[in-house]
Design an enzyme around this catalytic site. Structure first.
Site, PDB file in Angstrom:
ATOM      1  N   PHE A 226     -13.874  -3.297 -42.560  1.00  0.00           N
ATOM      2  CA  PHE A 226     -15.203  -2.700 -42.433  1.00  0.00           C
ATOM      3  C   PHE A 226     -14.921  -1.435 -41.235  1.00  0.00           C
ATOM      4  O   PHE A 226     -15.458  -1.201 -40.156  1.00  0.00           O
ATOM      5  CB  PHE A 226     -16.130  -3.625 -41.145  1.00  0.00           C
ATOM      6  CG  PHE A 226     -16.315  -5.009 -41.824  1.00  0.00           C
ATOM      7  CD1 PHE A 226     -17.190  -5.315 -42.751  1.00  0.00           C
ATOM      8  CD2 PHE A 226     -15.595  -6.176 -41.573  1.00  0.00           C
ATOM      9  CE1 PHE A 226     -17.474  -6.476 -43.524  1.00  0.00           C
ATOM     10  CE2 PHE A 226     -15.624  -7.450 -42.244  1.00  0.00           C
ATOM     11  CZ  PHE A 226     -16.691  -7.555 -43.283  1.00  0.00           C
ATOM     12  N   ASN A 274     -15.034  -5.053 -51.133  1.00  0.00           N
ATOM     13  CA  ASN A 274     -15.790  -6.130 -50.429  1.00  0.00           C
ATOM     14  C   ASN A 274     -14.920  -6.910 -49.430  1.00  0.00           C
ATOM     15  O   ASN A 274     -13.832  -7.540 -50.020  1.00  0.00           O
ATOM     16  CB  ASN A 274     -16.547  -7.057 -51.341  1.00  0.00           C
ATOM     17  CG  ASN A 274     -17.493  -8.090 -50.454  1.00  0.00           C
ATOM     18  OD1 ASN A 274     -16.952  -8.537 -49.431  1.00  0.00           O
ATOM     19  ND2 ASN A 274     -18.628  -8.556 -51.362  1.00  0.00           N
ATOM     20  N   CYS A 335     -21.947  -7.820 -33.699  1.00  0.00           N
ATOM     21  CA  CYS A 335     -22.839  -7.009 -33.206  1.00  0.00           C
ATOM     22  C   CYS A 335     -24.263  -7.471 -33.461  1.00  0.00           C
ATOM     23  O   CYS A 335     -25.393  -6.868 -33.442  1.00  0.00           O
ATOM     24  CB  CYS A 335     -22.953  -5.454 -33.539  1.00  0.00           C
ATOM     25  SG  CYS A 335     -22.947  -5.320 -35.696  1.00  0.00           S
TER      26      CYS A 335
HETATM   27  N1  SAH Z   1     -15.211  -0.092 -37.377  1.00  0.00           N
HETATM   28  C1  SAH Z   1     -16.299   0.810 -37.404  1.00  0.00           C
HETATM   29  C2  SAH Z   1     -17.790   0.438 -37.406  1.00  0.00           C
HETATM   30  C3  SAH Z   1     -18.108  -0.874 -38.737  1.00  0.00           C
HETATM   31  S1  SAH Z   1     -19.734  -0.822 -39.113  1.00  0.00           S
HETATM   32  C4  SAH Z   1     -16.445   1.861 -36.102  1.00  0.00           C
HETATM   33  O1  SAH Z   1     -15.954   1.552 -35.156  1.00  0.00           O
HETATM   34  O2  SAH Z   1     -16.726   3.092 -36.301  1.00  0.00           O
HETATM   35  C5  SAH Z   1     -19.742  -1.698 -40.508  1.00  0.00           C
HETATM   36  C6  SAH Z   1     -19.165  -1.029 -41.752  1.00  0.00           C
HETATM   37  O3  SAH Z   1     -19.053  -2.266 -42.706  1.00  0.00           O
HETATM   38  C7  SAH Z   1     -19.959  -0.198 -42.499  1.00  0.00           C
HETATM   39  O4  SAH Z   1     -19.209   1.156 -42.543  1.00  0.00           O
HETATM   40  C8  SAH Z   1     -20.224  -0.861 -43.915  1.00  0.00           C
HETATM   41  O5  SAH Z   1     -20.278   0.229 -45.020  1.00  0.00           O
HETATM   42  C9  SAH Z   1     -19.086  -1.982 -44.047  1.00  0.00           C
HETATM   43  N2  SAH Z   1     -19.428  -3.033 -44.762  1.00  0.00           N
HETATM   44  C10 SAH Z   1     -20.411  -3.899 -44.649  1.00  0.00           C
HETATM   45  N3  SAH Z   1     -20.433  -4.953 -45.726  1.00  0.00           N
HETATM   46  C11 SAH Z   1     -19.152  -4.808 -46.255  1.00  0.00           C
HETATM   47  C12 SAH Z   1     -18.227  -5.692 -46.941  1.00  0.00           C
HETATM   48  N4  SAH Z   1     -18.913  -6.610 -47.394  1.00  0.00           N
HETATM   49  N5  SAH Z   1     -17.316  -5.395 -46.976  1.00  0.00           N
HETATM   50  C13 SAH Z   1     -16.682  -4.259 -46.719  1.00  0.00           C
HETATM   51  N6  SAH Z   1     -17.177  -3.505 -45.949  1.00  0.00           N
HETATM   52  C14 SAH Z   1     -18.591  -3.511 -45.700  1.00  0.00           C
END
Ligand code: SAH
Length: 392
Positions: A226, A274, A335
């Site tokens: 993520f 994913n 969060c």
């Molecule tokens: N770590 C980052 C914030 C992450 S926000 C920072 O510090 O800036 C969460 C992220 O998860 C988003 O970019 C979204 O696109 C991604 N996301 C949501 N569901 C997901 C999934 N199932 N697999 C991978 N990424 C995912």
């Protein structure tokens, strides 16, 4: 239309409403209102039934949260008042080693429903209640005087504005904020996207946690799940040999690549996937990482979705724990406002038991200090996390 800061209208509240303010909570709900003008939002004076003055508040006639406390006093809430409050909040942020950070964290800074983020010379703000929207000009003037920004953008597209009967919109309030702004964060550089990025352009709430994880990162392989535009990955790349940065959004990854180039890092691999599927594959292949970061979006968007969300949290945490090499470090967080700190740590304990690993708790964390949580206002907290080390 905007109002001046002189409260000409009054709202009368119940003893229970008054008791909430007494206990340090800034909100009074619809059910604790005896008498209200009911017409337009704005700043009102608030009294109890016998007429005793309790303070002045932002009034939202269409919202369950009717009143948000600004002051117990009777002073005019004008541009100068906003300027002083914003200056005081800015003074509490002195010494932050980053060019982007939160200057005002709404209730947490005594300025309910107002968010002000600084991105270098620019300000990106959010007005999140109908009462605040009504005094927009005074607030903007206060920000201008307190922070002297080159431009102010209003990211008034946060969904919670719907509860206030407000439109979702992005407004250039003063001057023009560029599409991307280069941010320096404790020795790392990244591009924020104030107009289109998540929140006000970046996840500023994780800044201190990124530094913490960077300081604990091992020298081998790191995994940032993520990753969004790579904020954790960049801090990991300073120490790790290779970083695998994963997100489901191709746009976010494209900015991640730019960010890596900006820092001259060639050791980050960006993968669109994913996270749930990828974790399963990595585990099946018995891969190992010295450092793993799990920073998922809020899985629980409502109270009802908490049990299902916990299933998701447990799955990714359990698999991440199994991927750790001996001595490896996991940073994990949630969060979801509806998942309390206690429930999050119960889930982690459960995952740790099933993982068969011995995990030391190195740190318990929340949002960065520029996103202060009020102990007696649980609504101001949402982010909780832990830094764990697999001993063997
Ligand atoms: N770590 C980052 C914030 C992450 S926000 C920072 O510090 O800036 C969460 C992220 O998860 C988003 O970019 C979204 O696109 C991604 N996301 C949501 N569901 C997901 C999934 N199932 N697999 C991978 N990424 C995912």
């Amino acid at each position: 239309m905007t109002d001046s800061g002189i409260a000409t209208r009054a709202v009368i509240v119940s003893a229970r409403g008054a008791a909430r303010w007494q206990a340090g909570h800034p909100w009074i709900y619809r059910t604790d209102i005896y008498d209200e003008p009911g017409d337009a939002p704005g700043i009102v004076s608030v009294t109890e039934r016998r007429g005793r003055h309790l303070g002045q508040a932002l009034y939202s006639p269409a919202s369950e949260i009717r009143l948000r406390l600004l002051t117990h006093g009777r002073e005019p809430i004008d541009a100068a008042w906003w300027g002083e409050r914003v200056s005081a909040a800015a003074a509490r942020r002195a010494g932050i080693a980053a060019t982007a950070y939160r200057v005002v964290h709404a209730e947490g800074d005594g300025l309910p429903s107002l968010v002000i983020d600084r991105y270098g010379p620019y300000v990106v703000a959010q007005l999140l209640s109908a009462g605040l929207e009504r005094v927009r000009e005074d607030v903007l003037e206060g920000i201008t005087v307190a922070l002297t920004p080159e431009a102010i953008l209003l990211r008034n597209d946060a969904a919670i504005r719907r509860h206030e009967g407000l439109p979702l919109e992005v407004v250039a309030a003063r001057g023009s904020v560029p599409d991307t702004v280069a941010v320096e964060e404790h020795g790392v550089r990244y591009l924020a996207a104030p107009h289109t990025g998540q929140k006000t352009g970046a996840f500023l709430d994780q800044r201190e946690n990124r530094v913490l994880v960077g300081a604990h990162a091992g020298s081998g392989r790191a995994l940032d799940l993520f990753t969004y535009h790579g904020s954790f990955a960049l801090h990991l790349a300073r120490r790790a040999r290779d970083v695998l940065a994963v997100d489901s959004s191709a746009d976010a990854l494209a900015r991640g690549r730019e960010n890596a180039a900006l820092n001259g890092f060639a050791n980050i691999t960006w993968q669109e996937a994913n996270a749930f599927d990828l974790l399963r594959e990595l585990e099946a292949r018995e891969e190992a990482f010295d450092t793993v970061v799990l920073d998922p979006p809020a899985f629980a968007k409502s109270k009802q979705s908490v049990p299902r969300a916990l299933g998701g949290y447990k799955e990714i945490n359990l698999r991440a724990m199994r991927l750790l090499s001996a001595g490896g470090v996991l940073f994990t967080c949630s969060c979801s406002y509806h998942v309390s700190r206690a429930v999050f740590f119960d889930m982690l304990a459960d995952a740790a038991r099933d993982s068969g690993r011995r995990l030391q708790l190195l740190a318990v964390v929340g949002a960065s200090g520029d996103h202060p949580e009020l102990v007696n206002v649980p609504e101001t907290g949402y982010l909780k996390g832990a830094l764990l080390r697999a001993v063997d």
